[in-house]
Design a protein around this motif. Structure first.
Motif, short mmCIF file in Angstrom:
data_model
loop_
_atom_site.label_atom_id
_atom_site.label_comp_id
_atom_site.label_asym_id
_atom_site.label_seq_id
_atom_site.Cartn_x
_atom_site.Cartn_y
_atom_site.Cartn_z
N TRP A 81 1.85 10.39 -5.23
CA TRP A 81 0.95 10.94 -4.28
C TRP A 81 -0.67 10.90 -5.32
O TRP A 81 -1.71 10.68 -4.98
N ALA B 36 -5.70 9.39 -0.86
CA ALA B 36 -6.60 8.47 -0.86
C ALA B 36 -8.17 9.00 -0.80
O ALA B 36 -9.13 8.65 -1.42
N PHE C 236 2.01 7.35 6.77
CA PHE C 236 0.63 6.65 6.36
C PHE C 236 -0.43 7.84 6.09
O PHE C 236 -0.99 7.74 5.36
N LYS D 274 0.59 -1.13 0.07
CA LYS D 274 -0.01 -0.01 -0.14
C LYS D 274 0.94 1.29 -0.01
O LYS D 274 0.44 2.35 -0.43
N MET D 275 2.20 1.08 0.42
CA MET D 275 3.00 2.20 0.60
C MET D 275 3.70 2.52 -0.58
O MET D 275 4.92 3.21 -0.46
N ASN E 92 -0.46 8.68 2.02
CA ASN E 92 -1.87 7.51 1.72
C ASN E 92 -3.17 8.09 1.81
O ASN E 92 -3.97 8.40 0.86
N MET F 261 4.86 5.72 -2.38
CA MET F 261 5.68 6.83 -1.65
C MET F 261 7.10 6.90 -2.51
O MET F 261 7.68 8.05 -2.43
N SER G 219 -9.41 4.80 1.83
CA SER G 219 -9.02 5.36 3.11
C SER G 219 -9.53 4.49 4.36
O SER G 219 -8.60 4.28 5.11
N VAL H 141 -2.15 7.55 -5.92
CA VAL H 141 -2.96 7.34 -4.73
C VAL H 141 -4.30 7.77 -4.93
O VAL H 141 -5.35 7.12 -4.51
N ASN I 254 -7.72 1.40 4.68
CA ASN I 254 -6.21 1.53 5.06
C ASN I 254 -6.22 2.22 6.46
O ASN I 254 -5.02 1.57 7.15
N GLN J 189 -6.67 2.11 -3.63
CA GLN J 189 -6.25 2.80 -2.18
C GLN J 189 -7.81 3.33 -1.53
O GLN J 189 -8.32 4.10 -1.98
#
Length: 296
Positions: free
Chosen positions: A185, A264, A256, A174-175, A260, A178, A234, A188, A237, A232
């Motif tokens: 960005w 998201a 996070f 999920k990251m 994200n 980055m 939110s 996402v 997550n 993604q």
């Protein structure tokens, strides 16, 4: 035969024909799209009319279910090598959390992104203070609820090392954006649009179903798809990240959030409000206005 008897006979024939027609055309086992959209508007209005304490408590509950869903998705996927089966089991695990949200009437930020705009698109004063307050309480409540369950899971000592090993794989997946900088960005954000589009359709299918089995199945299909696609979401997550913050994760809480949750969430609002709520609101505008007893 007298006119009165003829009239009685005609009514009897019409009733018989109607009964025969119903026998050949049994009642539908789901609601049609216009009925679903009307229900969206009514649910959005009902959520908005609830007292603040109820809104916040239901948001806390929904966030809690997200962490339960995240934990279940990880537990089901531990040790599974085949990717197709891995995605299926992981999605089914998370679908359990969403089923609890939808059926209990809890307030989930990403569901509100669909329900509330369906109502708001048909009234004036879209950005009044109570509306913004409700949206904020849903988001904050979801985060607090997710953290609360994560803390309880950590304190319980119930989960073993393989769980946290698998959790680190989920978090890395999920990251990964980055590492792409500014481009990541926005990736996402776009991924968030897709995620809430699917969750909007999960709400659509769940509302369409008239029994508990149909509601669970309607929830599961889009959820499995967004989990498999790593789109993604939110609220989802929040569950994973809450577990990650309390474990030995390589990522920090602000990473996070900044890389994200923020993009998201923006994408989620766009996906839910425009691609589900606005689209269907425009298509079934007359039906919604009739259901909400509104006139332009």
């Amino acid at each position: 035969m007298s006119d009165e008897n003829k009239h009685t006979s005609n009514e009897s024939d019409e009733e018989t024909n109607q009964n025969k027609e119903e026998e050949h055309h049994p009642g539908r086992q789901f609601y049609i799209p216009s009925q679903i959209v009307k229900d969206f508007g009514e649910k959005g209005k009902d959520h908005l009319k609830k007292p603040f304490r109820a809104q916040l408590l239901l948001a806390l509950t929904a966030g809690s279910f997200m962490t339960f869903g995240a934990a279940f998705s990880i537990l089901l996927a531990i040790g599974v090598e085949a990717k197709g089966l891995y995605y299926l089991l992981s999605g089914m695990g998370f679908a359990a959390g969403y089923a609890m949200v939808f059926i209990s009437g809890s307030v989930l930020f990403t569901e509100i992104n669909v329900l509330l705009p369906t109502y708001l698109f048909n009234v004036t004063g879209l950005m009044q203070k109570p509306i913004l307050k409700f949206w904020a309480s849903a988001y904050i409540g979801n985060i607090l609820g997710a953290l609360f369950v994560a803390v309880l899971i950590q304190l319980s000592g119930s989960l073993s090392t393989p769980f946290y090993t698998e959790l680190s794989v989920y978090l890395e997946h999920k990251m990964k954006f980055m590492d792409h900088g500014v481009k990541g960005w926005f990736e996402v954000l776009v991924s968030g649009i897709l995620a809430n589009w699917l969750i909007g359709m999960a709400a659509f299918l769940t509302t369409a179903a008239r029994d508990i089995t149909g509601k669970i199945l309607g929830t599961a299909l889009p959820v499995i798809l967004f989990v498999a696609g790593n789109f993604q979401h939110s609220a989802a997550n929040m569950g994973y990240f809450s577990l990650g913050v309390l474990s030995k994760s390589e990522y920090t809480w602000y990473e996070f959030i900044l890389f994200n949750l923020i993009p998201a969430s923006i994408g989620n609002i766009i996906g839910g409000a425009i691609l589900v709520s606005l689209l269907f609101s425009y298509a079934y505008k007359e039906d919604i206005q009739s259901a909400l007893s509104l006139k332009k």
